[in-house]
Design an enzyme around this catalytic site. Structure first.
Site, short mmCIF file in Angstrom:
data_model
loop_
_atom_site.label_atom_id
_atom_site.label_comp_id
_atom_site.label_asym_id
_atom_site.label_seq_id
_atom_site.Cartn_x
_atom_site.Cartn_y
_atom_site.Cartn_z
CG HIS A 66 -0.37 0.26 2.52
ND1 HIS A 66 -0.03 -0.74 3.40
CD2 HIS A 66 -0.04 1.42 3.14
CE1 HIS A 66 0.47 -0.20 4.51
NE2 HIS A 66 0.48 1.11 4.37
CG ASP A 112 0.08 -4.13 2.83
OD1 ASP A 112 0.45 -3.67 1.73
OD2 ASP A 112 -0.17 -3.42 3.82
CD GLN A 207 -2.13 8.33 9.74
OE1 GLN A 207 -1.85 9.47 10.04
NE2 GLN A 207 -3.22 8.03 9.06
N GLY A 208 3.07 6.34 8.91
CA GLY A 208 4.43 6.63 8.49
C GLY A 208 5.39 5.48 8.73
CG ASP A 209 6.10 3.81 12.28
OD1 ASP A 209 7.15 4.41 12.05
OD2 ASP A 209 5.43 3.98 13.31
CB SER A 210 3.13 1.47 6.17
OG SER A 210 1.90 1.36 6.82
#
Length: 259
Positions: A66, A112, A207-210
């Site tokens: 993603h 993912d 958010q931002g660690d994906s």
């Protein structure tokens, strides 16, 4: 945990990273890592930093599917802002080609995973190194203490990424429990790992660690995928599990690509 578009181990000398949590709200509830102690960490950019990744080969980075439209990969980064101070430690590569998992389901976040082919190989140094994949990965048992890392938000309510690389210990949650109606309500598959709070802290990625790593006993076992909020105890972070079939896909994809 975090929403769908989020940013965010085993080195050449295997290191088990156990971090002491604090009362603050870093990574969530974690700490800044020692600079360049995780040399496989990649910072992924569109126009600005948006995801994390893992350098698994001189020419390949593993991340989450993603994390779309990644154009540039930065390696050897600790502080995002201190670009001039880190000019001798950093290596920057363009993305030559993206390989999202062929069975990736954007709605349910199944499979993912994505591979990024770099435009040219990196040079291994003290600050840039590989986290090579093994042939198998053991499915971590409930209660296992693992580590996540990234440059993502340190507070879900503040739209600001961490300037420095952060990490935190997370505890693996039983898959059946995580899939119950009190938690993710039948959304969790055998290709996912739930990990988060130990019941006393709010340990989580955000958010931002994906695309960053989930490391258990020094082995790379998962990739940061999704969650609901950040640091919400009943909604632990969800990670794409690097099962045998996923490892086969990764290795076959890297072998099949010709420059």
């Amino acid at each position: 945990m975090f929403c769908q578009t989020s940013f965010i181990a085993f080195t050449s000398c295997t290191v088990l990273l156990i971090v002491q949590t604090s009362d603050g709200s870093e990574i969530i509830d974690g700490k800044e890592v020692k600079p360049h102690s995780m040399p496989f960490m990649a910072l992924l950019k569109k126009r600005k930093p948006s995801c994390g990744g893992i350098l698994i080969n001189e020419s390949w980075v593993l991340t989450a599917a993603h994390c779309k439209d990644i154009k540039k990969v930065l390696l050897g980064v600790h502080s995002i802002k201190k670009e001039k101070n880190e000019k001798n430690s950093r290596q920057v590569r363009k993305v030559k080609k993206r390989f999202p998992h062929p069975s990736y389901d954007a709605k349910n976040k199944n499979n993912d995973l994505m591979l990024l082919k770099l435009d040219k190989p990196v040079k291994q140094t003290i600050t840039v190194g590989l986290h090579e994949l093994g042939n198998t990965v053991e499915d971590p048992k409930a209660g296992t203490i693992c580590v996540v890392a990234g440059w993502g938000r340190t507070d879900y309510n503040i739209e600001k990424l961490s300037d420095v690389l952060m990490s935190v210990n997370v505890t693996v949650v039983d898959r059946k429990k995580c899939n119950s109606s009190e938690h993710y309500n039948h959304r969790i598959t055998s290709d996912m790992i739930c990990a988060g709070s130990d019941g006393k802290n709010r340990a989580d990625s955000c958010q931002g660690d994906s695309g960053g790593p989930l490391l258990c006993n020094g082995a790379l076992v998962g990739v940061t995928s999704f969650g609901k909020g950040c640091g919400v105890i009943k909604y632990p972070g969800v990670y794409a599990f690097l099962s045998e079939k996923q490892l086969i896909w990764i290795k076959n994809t890297m072998k099949s690509f010709i420059w």
